[in-house]
Design an enzyme around this catalytic site. Structure first.
Site, PDB file in Angstrom:
ATOM      1  N   LYS A  22       0.842  -1.212   0.000  1.00  0.00           N
ATOM      2  CA  LYS A  22       0.000   0.000   0.000  1.00  0.00           C
ATOM      3  C   LYS A  22       0.869   1.251   0.000  1.00  0.00           C
ATOM      4  O   LYS A  22       0.675   2.162  -0.801  1.00  0.00           O
ATOM      5  CB  LYS A  22      -0.903  -0.002   1.242  1.00  0.00           C
ATOM      6  N   ASN A  23       1.828   1.298   0.927  1.00  0.00           N
ATOM      7  CA  ASN A  23       2.582   2.535   1.119  1.00  0.00           C
ATOM      8  C   ASN A  23       3.632   2.782   0.041  1.00  0.00           C
ATOM      9  O   ASN A  23       4.176   3.886  -0.048  1.00  0.00           O
ATOM     10  CB  ASN A  23       3.204   2.568   2.519  1.00  0.00           C
ATOM     11  N   CYS A 116      -5.018  12.782  12.520  1.00  0.00           N
ATOM     12  CA  CYS A 116      -5.858  11.607  12.377  1.00  0.00           C
ATOM     13  C   CYS A 116      -5.792  10.858  13.691  1.00  0.00           C
ATOM     14  O   CYS A 116      -5.149  11.312  14.632  1.00  0.00           O
ATOM     15  CB  CYS A 116      -5.430  10.749  11.201  1.00  0.00           C
ATOM     16  N   ARG A 121       0.333  14.514  13.086  1.00  0.00           N
ATOM     17  CA  ARG A 121       0.809  14.311  11.717  1.00  0.00           C
ATOM     18  C   ARG A 121       0.932  15.594  10.869  1.00  0.00           C
ATOM     19  O   ARG A 121       0.192  15.798   9.895  1.00  0.00           O
ATOM     20  CB  ARG A 121      -0.060  13.270  11.004  1.00  0.00           C
ATOM     21  N   ASP A 307       4.073   0.623  12.100  1.00  0.00           N
ATOM     22  CA  ASP A 307       2.888  -0.017  11.516  1.00  0.00           C
ATOM     23  C   ASP A 307       2.722  -1.481  11.949  1.00  0.00           C
ATOM     24  O   ASP A 307       1.733  -2.123  11.592  1.00  0.00           O
ATOM     25  CB  ASP A 307       2.939   0.070   9.977  1.00  0.00           C
ATOM     26  N   ARG A 399      -8.988  -0.410   4.218  1.00  0.00           N
ATOM     27  CA  ARG A 399      -8.089   0.597   3.652  1.00  0.00           C
ATOM     28  C   ARG A 399      -6.755  -0.018   3.253  1.00  0.00           C
ATOM     29  O   ARG A 399      -6.105   0.463   2.326  1.00  0.00           O
ATOM     30  CB  ARG A 399      -7.817   1.711   4.676  1.00  0.00           C
TER      31      ARG A 399
HETATM   32  N1  EPU Z   1       6.440  14.517  10.706  1.00  0.00           N
HETATM   33  C1  EPU Z   1       6.669  15.853  10.979  1.00  0.00           C
HETATM   34  N2  EPU Z   1       6.566  16.753   9.951  1.00  0.00           N
HETATM   35  C2  EPU Z   1       6.266  16.375   8.675  1.00  0.00           C
HETATM   36  C3  EPU Z   1       6.043  15.009   8.398  1.00  0.00           C
HETATM   37  C4  EPU Z   1       6.153  14.105   9.448  1.00  0.00           C
HETATM   38  O1  EPU Z   1       6.947  16.221  12.109  1.00  0.00           O
HETATM   39  O2  EPU Z   1       6.191  17.240   7.798  1.00  0.00           O
HETATM   40  C5  EPU Z   1       6.546  13.539  11.799  1.00  0.00           C
HETATM   41  C6  EPU Z   1       5.256  12.711  11.967  1.00  0.00           C
HETATM   42  O3  EPU Z   1       4.313  13.398  12.759  1.00  0.00           O
HETATM   43  C7  EPU Z   1       5.780  11.456  12.610  1.00  0.00           C
HETATM   44  C8  EPU Z   1       7.134  11.274  11.932  1.00  0.00           C
HETATM   45  O4  EPU Z   1       7.497  12.560  11.429  1.00  0.00           O
HETATM   46  O5  EPU Z   1       5.987  11.649  13.982  1.00  0.00           O
HETATM   47  C9  EPU Z   1       7.158  10.283  10.822  1.00  0.00           C
HETATM   48  O6  EPU Z   1       6.077  10.489   9.940  1.00  0.00           O
HETATM   49  P1  EPU Z   1       6.191  10.237   8.382  1.00  0.00           P
HETATM   50  O7  EPU Z   1       6.135  11.528   7.672  1.00  0.00           O
HETATM   51  O8  EPU Z   1       7.350   9.344   8.106  1.00  0.00           O
HETATM   52  O9  EPU Z   1       4.821   9.457   8.104  1.00  0.00           O
HETATM   53  P2  EPU Z   1       4.045   9.471   6.739  1.00  0.00           P
HETATM   54  O10 EPU Z   1       5.033   9.540   5.651  1.00  0.00           O
HETATM   55  O11 EPU Z   1       2.959  10.463   6.794  1.00  0.00           O
HETATM   56  C10 EPU Z   1       4.088   6.886   6.290  1.00  0.00           C
HETATM   57  C11 EPU Z   1       3.089   5.787   6.182  1.00  0.00           C
HETATM   58  C12 EPU Z   1       2.510   5.460   7.552  1.00  0.00           C
HETATM   59  C13 EPU Z   1       3.658   5.084   8.493  1.00  0.00           C
HETATM   60  C14 EPU Z   1       4.696   6.215   8.526  1.00  0.00           C
HETATM   61  C15 EPU Z   1       5.922   5.883   9.363  1.00  0.00           C
HETATM   62  C16 EPU Z   1       2.212   6.065   3.951  1.00  0.00           C
HETATM   63  C17 EPU Z   1       1.050   6.349   3.077  1.00  0.00           C
HETATM   64  N3  EPU Z   1       2.025   6.160   5.266  1.00  0.00           N
HETATM   65  O12 EPU Z   1       3.368   8.030   6.767  1.00  0.00           O
HETATM   66  O13 EPU Z   1       1.663   4.325   7.372  1.00  0.00           O
HETATM   67  O14 EPU Z   1       3.164   4.830   9.779  1.00  0.00           O
HETATM   68  O15 EPU Z   1       5.146   6.518   7.198  1.00  0.00           O
HETATM   69  O16 EPU Z   1       6.548   4.753   8.879  1.00  0.00           O
HETATM   70  O17 EPU Z   1       3.274   5.698   3.462  1.00  0.00           O
HETATM   71  C18 EPU Z   1      -0.118   2.867   7.827  1.00  0.00           C
HETATM   72  O18 EPU Z   1       0.134   2.280   6.763  1.00  0.00           O
HETATM   73  O19 EPU Z   1      -0.914   2.388   8.689  1.00  0.00           O
HETATM   74  C19 EPU Z   1       0.523   4.151   8.106  1.00  0.00           C
HETATM   75  C20 EPU Z   1       0.056   5.002   9.024  1.00  0.00           C
END
Ligand code: EPU
Length: 430
Positions: A22-23, A116, A121, A307, A399
């Protein structure tokens, strides 16, 4: 609104084929906005998050159709560059269109994703990264409005308070493919899904090196063209089935798995006493009845993935002793703790750590899914709980898990999907 009705106690036995990630598939689909000509993506999971991304891309001028696990995409019109609130609100990964739209169409308007259920996030690192590449970004009516006649390569640092950012790295990397000059991303996320996106972009003609390491270098090119690409297997779905096999004292052969993407998960499972071995192209997971307690901390890749935190917690509830699980990515990602408690689990939360005391058995109950991975943990609990478990709001699990009910049924689980109007009314009163 569907629910799952389960009767626990059956050992899982047999083969299961893991779907595409998915990701990885979500940002790869978004990155097709950068291309000219048709792209064929193989091994794309048929889940509601992917359907939502396809709808979003259609609204942005793409012609898309699916044939089984293959998705065919072609950009037909580039006039509309607005990812609206209704779509972004439902799926946070919609933010993945920001970088590609800006790089290709010179402008993007993407609704700012809110928090969320797993936490706040923010997207500040995405915005900071694009601004560093020369974009002008303002906030208007809850939308991020970005413009740039042409992005310019530079050095971008992507570290934040919780380490690197996966989708933030994707945003900057995608945008930099069409920038003028060279971009170096420091403190880039190293997740296999980021590397998969880079491999896809390279297949379209991008010049990216270092993906999968904390330093990614992108040499801008003039254009990207459609290609054929196979998405990596979903390491989180694989890990979820590994835990399901282990908790039921079963023996399951997983196919379409990249064990090299799962080193931390396999390490913790082995520490608990679960056998994981590779044989004849499959990964065989089995366990004896005795589970050892262990400690685990979630970290960016190659650390233990957030995850998989809820699913491992469920397994540790039946270990012979106490375990500590510390969440370092999303400090509030513990929605499953209270629901697991309804099934007899003994878990105490202290700040960002959950102390899990092993119990002898879990007991069936009516529980509510709160988010994708929390729901997976409840399904795992239901497989082994004595008596009946009913899980409501299973749209969360749809999802991210393709055909989870038939896959579990084929392994011998007693699980049914039920659509019950009366139940729906009950839930609406929650
Ligand atoms: N963060 C910030 N600022 C930003 C972006 C992120 O402070 O601009 C923080 C977040 O709040 C968090 C950390 O950095 O504490 C890491 O977040 P990240 O940005 O890596 O998460 P994401 O890219 O939004 C993806 C996956 C998530 C998974 C996370 C961490 C996708 C679509 N989603 O989210 O997947 O938990 O990386 O590995 O790729 C899931 O599949 O259930 C899911 C939530």
């Amino acid at each position: 609104m569907d629910r799952f009705v389960m009767n626990g106690g059956n050992r899982l036995k047999g083969d299961v084929t893991i779907s595409g990630s998915k990701n990885a598939a979500l940002p790869i689909l978004a990155a097709t906005l950068l291309s000219e000509g048709q792209t064929v993506l193989r091994n794309v999971p048929d889940i509601t998050d992917i359907a939502a991304m396809i709808e979003l891309l259609r609204g942005l001028g793409c012609e898309i159709h699916r044939e089984g696990p293959d998705v065919f995409v072609e950009v037909r019109g580039e006039t509309h560059s607005h990812a609206e609130y209704d779509r972004v609100r439902k799926m946070r990964a919609s933010v993945s269109v920001l970088g590609p739209l800006l790089a290709k169409r010179k402008q993007a308007r993407v609704s700012m994703p809110g928090g969320c259920v797993i936490g706040i996030r923010p997207v500040d690192l995405h915005i900071r990264g694009l601004a560093k590449l020369g974009a002008e970004i303002t906030l208007d009516d809850g939308d991020m409005v970005a413009t740039a006649p042409r992005l310019r390569g530079t050095e971008v640092f992507m570290g934040g308070p919780f380490g690197s950012t996966v989708l933030g790295t994707d945003t900057v990397m995608s945008a930099a493919t069409l920038a003028e000059g060279t971009t170096v991303i420091e403190c880039a996320a190293c997740e296999p899904e980021v590397e998969d996106l880079a491999n896809f972009l390279n297949k379209m003609g991008a010049k990216i090196t270092g993906a999968g390491t904390p330093r990614i270098t992108i040499q801008g090119v003039e254009k990207l063209t459609g290609c054929e690409y196979t998405v990596i297997p979903d390491r989180i779905e694989a890990g979820t089935f590994m835990v399901a096999a282990a908790i039921t004292n079963g023996e399951v052969a997983l196919r379409n798995v990249r064990l090299d993407h799962m080193v931390a998960v396999v390490d913790r499972l082995r520490a608990v006493g679960v056998n994981v071995e590779q044989k004849n192209g499959a990964v065989i997971v089995s366990s004896s009845r005795h589970l050892e307690p262990t400690d685990v901390t979630t970290l960016p890749y190659p650390g233990f993935p957030t995850d998989m935190q809820a699913q491992l917690m469920c397994l540790l509830c039946l270990a012979d002793g106490n375990s500590a699980i510390t969440e370092k990515i999303y400090p509030d990602r513990f929605m499953h703790v209270a629901e697991l408690g309804r099934m007899g689990c003994d878990i105490r939360k202290e700040g960002t750590t959950a102390i899990v005391r092993g119990v002898k058995k879990l007991i069936g109950a009516r529980v509510t899914a709160s988010d994708l991975r929390a729901s997976a943990a409840l399904v795992i609990a239901g497989l082994v709980a004595k008596g009946q478990t009913t899980i409501s709001r299973v749209y969360h699990i749809d999802r991210g898990y393709e055909n989870i009910v038939p896959k579990l049924q084929r392994l011998g689980a007693d699980i049914q999907r039920v659509n019950d109007k009366e139940k729906e009314k009950d839930n609406e009163n929650d």
